[in-house]
Design a protein around this motif. Structure first.
Motif: not given
Ligand SMILES: NC(=O)c1ccc[n+]([C@@H]2O[C@H](COP(=O)([O-])OP(=O)(O)OC[C@H]3O[C@@H](n4cnc5c(N)ncnc54)[C@H](OP(=O)(O)O)[C@@H]3O)[C@@H](O)[C@H]2O)c1
Length: 305
Positions: A57-76, A90-96
């Motif tokens: 890709p010429s542009l990576i648009v990263n709209a994915a995320a782990y967004t379960a704020v409470d669950q993240a406490e037990s799945e850090p 993604m960023a290092r791939w983009a830089a290269e």
């Protein structure tokens, strides 16, 4: 231009999908994949690298995320892999590969103790595992020096997905009284507007260089209690609800959660105005747009839990 969109079925991703399609060739990814989407689990670095090498890709648009704020406490570790390690890769791939990365972060990188709105350069000090994982993503992207823009946003809602607005409407079906927290303040942001801010940044060429961080949120700082009031007023005026439930404000201690939330994580958006030359949308207008969308497809969009 070839776009690789991750999280294409999320609140933000599904708003970005048609906007990116209209601007070039879109390769969309969801965790499970589907008839129009490539499968991509961001916790698997090998799969992510292979997909980037294949799609280029010429542009990576990263709209994915782990967004379960409470669950993240037990799945850090999982939150760290998805929100920290994967954006770094993604960023290092983009830089290269002379590509660019448009990424999204959160008001939860702040501790919420500042009395005035947070500027992009204010000190970060996340108070929960989700915030720490998102901050790691920001840091890895900055360290890569790739062409990028990180949009920090807050309190995202849409007519689909898991969010406060749908939860309030669901509760209002069965109850005529609701208690809502009034000691957390933020800026609710409709995913449709966030997607518009994001593509405006693309259109204005902000991804042609390392542009850093910009705060992107709709206008109207408020508490969850005040936001609930605005949701119900708008829903009644649009005929989505016969009557608003009576609201009572309570403190966060009335609803103990696994993750602590910042008390005030209001984002200052002066930089967004300057860079994009657009005003953040007014809260009531954004709510009306989102709720009108919901009225057009009510059964498909109501939350089930
Ligand atoms: N929601 C908010 O209130 C809020 C506030 C501040 C900042 N943000 C940021 O805004 C951005 C967009 O958030 P959103 O509200 O659109 O979130 P969302 O509706 O939860 O969507 C996130 C998407 O990421 C996908 N995802 C999760 N784990 C994944 C994995 N391991 N591999 C691949 N995909 C994965 C999810 O897929 P599944 O459906 O398969 O889980 C989902 O489609 C994110 O960067 C988020 O951190 C959100």
């Amino acid at each position: 231009m070839t776009f690789l969109l991750t999280g294409a079925d999320g609140q933000l991703g599904s708003e970005l999908r048609p906007l990116l399609q209209a601007r070039g060739t879109l390769v969309s990814c969801t965790r499970r994949g589907g008839s129009k989407d490539r499968p991509l689990d961001l916790a698997d670095a090998t799969v992510l690298t292979a997909l980037l090498d294949e799609v280029r890709p010429s542009l990576i648009v990263n709209a994915a995320a782990y967004t379960a704020v409470d669950q993240a406490e037990s799945e850090p570790d999982l939150a760290h892999a998805v929100n920290g390690v994967a954006p770094g890769l993604m960023a290092r791939w983009a830089a290269e590969n002379d590509a660019a990365l448009l990424h999204f972060s959160t008001d939860y990188v702040f501790d919420g103790r500042k009395a005035s709105p947070y500027l992009e350069d204010d000190p970060v000090a996340p108070i929960n595992a989700y915030g720490r994982s998102k901050l790691e993503g920001e840091r890895q992207i900055a360290a890569s020096a790739c062409k990028h823009l990180v949009m920090r946003t807050s309190w995202v809602y849409a007519s689909h997905g898991q969010n406060f607005l749908l939860k309030m409407l669901e509760l209002a079906r069965d109850r005529d009284h609701l208690q809502v927290v009034s000691d957390q303040i933020g800026r609710p942001t409709w995913a449709g507007n966030l997607a518009r801010y994001a593509v405006t940044a693309v259109d204005r060429g902000l991804l042609a260089a390392p542009s850093g961080i910009v705060h992107a949120a709709d206008a109207g700082a408020c508490s969850w209690f005040e936001f609930a009031g605005a949701i119900f007023e708008t829903a009644v005026s649009l005929g989505l609800l016969d009557q608003a439930p009576a609201l009572r404000e309570v403190g966060s201690d009335a609803f103990p959660t696994a993750a602590r939330r910042p008390a005030s994580s209001v984002l200052a958006t002066g930089r967004l105005r300057k860079l994009l030359a657009i005003e953040p949308a007014a809260q009531r207008a954004a709510l009306a747009q989102c709720l009108s969308e919901l009225r057009a497809t009510p059964t498909a969009n109501m939350v089930s839990d």
